[in-house]
Scaffold this motif. Structure first.
Motif, PDB file in Angstrom:
ATOM      1  N   ILE A   1       0.838  -1.209   0.000  1.00  0.00           N
ATOM      2  CA  ILE A   1       0.000   0.000   0.000  1.00  0.00           C
ATOM      3  C   ILE A   1       0.868   1.251   0.000  1.00  0.00           C
ATOM      4  O   ILE A   1       0.419   2.324  -0.393  1.00  0.00           O
ATOM      5  CB  ILE A   1      -0.910   0.087   1.250  1.00  0.00           C
ATOM      6  N   ALA A   2       2.115   1.122   0.447  1.00  0.00           N
ATOM      7  CA  ALA A   2       2.964   2.281   0.662  1.00  0.00           C
ATOM      8  C   ALA A   2       3.035   3.238  -0.537  1.00  0.00           C
ATOM      9  O   ALA A   2       2.816   4.441  -0.370  1.00  0.00           O
ATOM     10  CB  ALA A   2       4.358   1.828   1.087  1.00  0.00           C
ATOM     11  N   PRO A   3       3.298   2.725  -1.748  1.00  0.00           N
ATOM     12  CA  PRO A   3       3.419   3.659  -2.883  1.00  0.00           C
ATOM     13  C   PRO A   3       2.152   4.483  -3.087  1.00  0.00           C
ATOM     14  O   PRO A   3       2.221   5.690  -3.390  1.00  0.00           O
ATOM     15  CB  PRO A   3       3.653   2.730  -4.075  1.00  0.00           C
ATOM     16  N   LEU A   4       1.013   3.826  -2.898  1.00  0.00           N
ATOM     17  CA  LEU A   4      -0.269   4.501  -3.070  1.00  0.00           C
ATOM     18  C   LEU A   4      -0.418   5.639  -2.065  1.00  0.00           C
ATOM     19  O   LEU A   4      -0.756   6.779  -2.413  1.00  0.00           O
ATOM     20  CB  LEU A   4      -1.381   3.464  -2.882  1.00  0.00           C
ATOM     21  N   ILE A   5      -0.160   5.315  -0.792  1.00  0.00           N
ATOM     22  CA  ILE A   5      -0.265   6.319   0.263  1.00  0.00           C
ATOM     23  C   ILE A   5       0.686   7.486  -0.031  1.00  0.00           C
ATOM     24  O   ILE A   5       0.341   8.660   0.139  1.00  0.00           O
ATOM     25  CB  ILE A   5       0.098   5.696   1.634  1.00  0.00           C
ATOM     26  N   LEU A   6       1.864   7.119  -0.503  1.00  0.00           N
ATOM     27  CA  LEU A   6       2.879   8.127  -0.803  1.00  0.00           C
ATOM     28  C   LEU A   6       2.375   9.105  -1.855  1.00  0.00           C
ATOM     29  O   LEU A   6       2.560  10.323  -1.747  1.00  0.00           O
ATOM     30  CB  LEU A   6       4.129   7.398  -1.316  1.00  0.00           C
ATOM     31  N   ILE A   7       1.705   8.567  -2.869  1.00  0.00           N
ATOM     32  CA  ILE A   7       1.153   9.431  -3.924  1.00  0.00           C
ATOM     33  C   ILE A   7       0.076  10.330  -3.342  1.00  0.00           C
ATOM     34  O   ILE A   7       0.007  11.527  -3.627  1.00  0.00           O
ATOM     35  CB  ILE A   7       0.580   8.574  -5.074  1.00  0.00           C
ATOM     36  N   TRP A   8      -0.754   9.768  -2.491  1.00  0.00           N
ATOM     37  CA  TRP A   8      -1.876  10.538  -1.931  1.00  0.00           C
ATOM     38  C   TRP A   8      -1.406  11.682  -1.047  1.00  0.00           C
ATOM     39  O   TRP A   8      -1.941  12.779  -1.118  1.00  0.00           O
ATOM     40  CB  TRP A   8      -2.790   9.603  -1.128  1.00  0.00           C
ATOM     41  N   VAL A   9      -0.438  11.405  -0.169  1.00  0.00           N
ATOM     42  CA  VAL A   9      -0.033  12.490   0.737  1.00  0.00           C
ATOM     43  C   VAL A   9       0.986  13.424   0.093  1.00  0.00           C
ATOM     44  O   VAL A   9       1.189  14.538   0.567  1.00  0.00           O
ATOM     45  CB  VAL A   9       0.555  11.956   2.065  1.00  0.00           C
ATOM     46  N   GLY A  10       1.611  12.977  -0.984  1.00  0.00           N
ATOM     47  CA  GLY A  10       2.596  13.816  -1.654  1.00  0.00           C
ATOM     48  C   GLY A  10       3.981  13.606  -1.087  1.00  0.00           C
ATOM     49  O   GLY A  10       4.140  13.382   0.114  1.00  0.00           O
ATOM     50  N   VAL A  11       4.984  13.711  -1.963  1.00  0.00           N
ATOM     51  CA  VAL A  11       6.345  13.412  -1.528  1.00  0.00           C
ATOM     52  C   VAL A  11       6.870  14.407  -0.499  1.00  0.00           C
ATOM     53  O   VAL A  11       7.835  14.138   0.199  1.00  0.00           O
ATOM     54  CB  VAL A  11       7.345  13.370  -2.722  1.00  0.00           C
ATOM     55  N   GLU A  12       6.224  15.565  -0.424  1.00  0.00           N
ATOM     56  CA  GLU A  12       6.728  16.542   0.556  1.00  0.00           C
ATOM     57  C   GLU A  12       6.259  16.219   1.976  1.00  0.00           C
ATOM     58  O   GLU A  12       6.666  16.856   2.928  1.00  0.00           O
ATOM     59  CB  GLU A  12       6.342  17.968   0.140  1.00  0.00           C
ATOM     60  N   HIS A  13       5.343  15.229   2.107  1.00  0.00           N
ATOM     61  CA  HIS A  13       4.831  14.872   3.451  1.00  0.00           C
ATOM     62  C   HIS A  13       5.079  13.407   3.758  1.00  0.00           C
ATOM     63  O   HIS A  13       4.190  12.696   4.173  1.00  0.00           O
ATOM     64  CB  HIS A  13       3.336  15.142   3.547  1.00  0.00           C
ATOM     65  N   ILE A  14       6.318  12.982   3.546  1.00  0.00           N
ATOM     66  CA  ILE A  14       6.587  11.553   3.738  1.00  0.00           C
ATOM     67  C   ILE A  14       6.304  11.099   5.170  1.00  0.00           C
ATOM     68  O   ILE A  14       5.827  10.000   5.405  1.00  0.00           O
ATOM     69  CB  ILE A  14       8.029  11.232   3.316  1.00  0.00           C
ATOM     70  N   ASP A  15       6.574  11.991   6.133  1.00  0.00           N
ATOM     71  CA  ASP A  15       6.330  11.604   7.532  1.00  0.00           C
ATOM     72  C   ASP A  15       4.860  11.244   7.757  1.00  0.00           C
ATOM     73  O   ASP A  15       4.542  10.358   8.539  1.00  0.00           O
ATOM     74  CB  ASP A  15       6.803  12.697   8.498  1.00  0.00           C
ATOM     75  N   ARG A  16       3.958  11.941   7.034  1.00  0.00           N
ATOM     76  CA  ARG A  16       2.541  11.590   7.162  1.00  0.00           C
ATOM     77  C   ARG A  16       2.281  10.193   6.621  1.00  0.00           C
ATOM     78  O   ARG A  16       1.508   9.423   7.197  1.00  0.00           O
ATOM     79  CB  ARG A  16       1.677  12.581   6.384  1.00  0.00           C
ATOM     80  N   ALA A  17       2.935   9.888   5.504  1.00  0.00           N
ATOM     81  CA  ALA A  17       2.763   8.550   4.918  1.00  0.00           C
ATOM     82  C   ALA A  17       3.230   7.484   5.900  1.00  0.00           C
ATOM     83  O   ALA A  17       2.568   6.458   6.102  1.00  0.00           O
ATOM     84  CB  ALA A  17       3.546   8.443   3.616  1.00  0.00           C
TER      85      ALA A  17
END
Lengths: 273, 268
Positions: B113-129
């Motif tokens: 699921i990680a890549p999907l979540i990463l796309i959703w929150v955006g690369v600038e908010h990796i900590d949120r992912a």
């Protein structure tokens, strides 16, 4: 039914407290638990429901408590006031077959529960709770947890909890069946002592002839499949009853009569060809 | 139950594993020196301690980042898990609608699921992912254990509450939640460990973002063949896991010690 008048009461002037007429219970699974039960419970009596397992005596007790509705017939509380929803304010205490205590709560908290559910504050009813605990002979154990107590003591806590609101009727569902003989006899005596002269009524489910004769002013013998009323036996022996009564000829005679009646009740369910 | 019933004193409980650990470390140190194993294959314990001493400022920063994500994920999982459990016990409809999706989240590997979540929150908010992924991993044991616990209330006790006209709220607060406590605490012990695993795995997959947690230190150390530092980071991770477990086990003893069979010591 050998000419039994289901509405006979111990003494004529005692008013009827619960009037059960034509009660039947069928579960959705098809089990026919009770049929045509007529019984009037008089105020102040000690009435035992005696019968073989599967005769619906526990079911009847639960219906009286309001845990479930009868499929037919009515259970009236002539002397109770009815709330807006048409439900009688029963004023009952219930003692289950197991002590049914909250294991995470102390003896005090367990006994306090019925009052707490009514919204009573701890400080205002503390004395009342302590009284109930003392009444069952557990003074000094208020802070103990259920697992620290013996089976008999847990049952005492359960009785204290049932009595803490000073109900008019105490319903007991084979409360001492799981206890050893000695503990059981002691609890029988204590129960009689608690009951004596307080004007409340006890409805006691048991499968022990000896227990029912020792305790009751009346015994309702029930038969099985479906559960029905067989006979009402009045145990005409004065209270207080204690060891001498247990050894008396009249106790033996009542045990004999009651056993015969119970045997009759069991004979009707396939023990005869 | 153990076959060997010799009594074990608390001091021995600490001393025996400690002695074993020291012996193993000694043998390790000796073998590495004796066989002349290169440091980038297996460093001796002394090199790991040295690396820990030298790099601890940057490692502690990473530890804090991982710890923060783990704790936040754990508490969010705890809150949502308990809340959803309460709701699903109140209403059968809620239960049957939630559960399939909860199971789906649980059985789908978090790495996938990680890549999907990463796309959703955006690369600038990796900590949120990272937080979301760790929460997903930690959430299920709380939900399923609490639900099970609240449902395993003694039937007679339930009847008793009905007899005394208890409201739903009273039943929840005085009966279902206390009865669920042992189950919830068991779930929390599993979930605390999973939150840490989730935080680390998510960081492996998603990268570090602005700050870098311990997982990223491990990746980075591996890339630079700085194996002693990799071991130092690993050591920190496992100590963190142990501390989380011990804290939750302590909480369990504190809450259940007086009444629940699991926490009560019996003298025989």
């Amino acid at each position: 039914m050998d000419g039994v008048d289901p509405n006979q009461v111990v003494n004529a002037d005692a008013p009827a407290l619960i009037r059960i007429s034509g009660v039947g219970k069928r579960y959705s699974g098809g089990t026919h638990a009770l049929q045509g039960i007529d019984l009037t419970v008089a105020q102040g009596e000690f009435l035992s429901l005696l019968g073989p397992s599967g005769c619906g005596k526990s079911t009847l007790l639960r219906l009286i408590a309001g845990l479930g509705e009868p499929s037919e017939g009515t259970i009236d509380w002539p002397r109770a006031s009815y709330d807006a929803g048409g439900k009688p304010e029963r004023s009952i205490g219930f003692v289950f077959q197991e002590p049914t205590l909250m294991p995470w709560a102390t003896v005090f908290e367990n006994v306090y529960l019925p009052l707490r559910l009514d919204g009573a504050r701890r400080q205002t009813v503390a004395a009342q709770v302590e009284d109930a605990i003392e009444g069952v002979g557990l003074a000094g154990f208020a802070k103990a947890y259920p697992r620290q107590l013996s089976g008999g003591m847990r049952m005492r806590v359960s009785i204290a909890r049932a009595l803490v609101k000073r109900p008019k009727v105490l319903l007991m569902d084979e409360p001492f069946a799981a206890l050893d003989e000695i503990t059981r006899m002691r609890l029988n005596d204590d129960l009689l002592r608690l009951w004596a002269g307080r004007g409340w009524t006890v409805l006691f489910v048991t499968h022990s002839v000896y227990e029912s004769v020792y305790l009751s002013s009346r015994i309702a013998v029930m038969g099985a499949r479906p559960g029905h009323m067989r006979e009402l036996i009045t145990v005409d022996a004065p209270y207080p009853r204690d060891e001498p009564f247990r050894l008396s000829a009249s106790y033996n005679e009542y045990c004999r009569i009651t056993s015969a009646s119970l045997r009759g009740a069991m004979g009707g369910v396939g023990h005869q060809p | 139950m153990n076959e060997d019933s010799r009594p074990v004193s608390p001091a021995m409980r600490v001393a025996v594993p400690l002695v074993l650990g020291i012996v193993v470390l000694g043998v390790w140190e000796f073998l590495v020196w004796w066989l002349e194993v290169p440091k980038f294959v297996l460093p001796p314990p002394s090199a790991i301690v040295k690396s820990l001493a030298n790099d601890y400022p940057s490692l502690l920063v990473s530890l804090w980042i991982t710890l923060r994500i783990t704790l936040m994920a754990f508490f969010i999982a705890l809150a949502t898990g308990v809340l959803l459990a309460v709701l699903s016990v109140q209403s059968r409809l809620v239960e049957i609608s939630i559960f399939p999706y909860a199971v789906m989240l649980q059985v789908t590997p978090v790495v996938a699921i990680a890549p999907l979540i990463l796309i959703w929150v955006g690369v600038e908010h990796i900590d949120r992912a990272l937080l979301i992924l760790a929460t997903i991993v930690a959430f299920f044991p709380i939900l399923s254990n609490t639900t099970l616990g609240m449902k395993s209330v003694d039937h007679n006790l339930r009847d008793l509450f009905q007899l005394y006209g208890a409201s739903r709220w009273q039943r929840l607060r005085m009966l279902q939640l206390p009865a669920a406590q042992p189950y919830l605490l068991g779930g929390m012990k599993i979930s605390g460990g999973l939150a840490l695993i989730g935080a680390v795995v998510a960081e492996f997959v998603a990268g570090s973002g602005t700050g870098s947690g311990l997982a990223w230190r491990i990746v980075e150390s591996a890339n630079r063949l700085n194996i002693p530092r990799m071991f130092a980071a690993l050591l920190m991770l496992s100590v963190l896991g142990i501390v989380i477990f011990l804290l939750l086990a302590g909480l369990e003893t504190l809450l259940l010690g007086r009444w629940h069979e699991s926490a009560v010591r019996r003298e025989r």
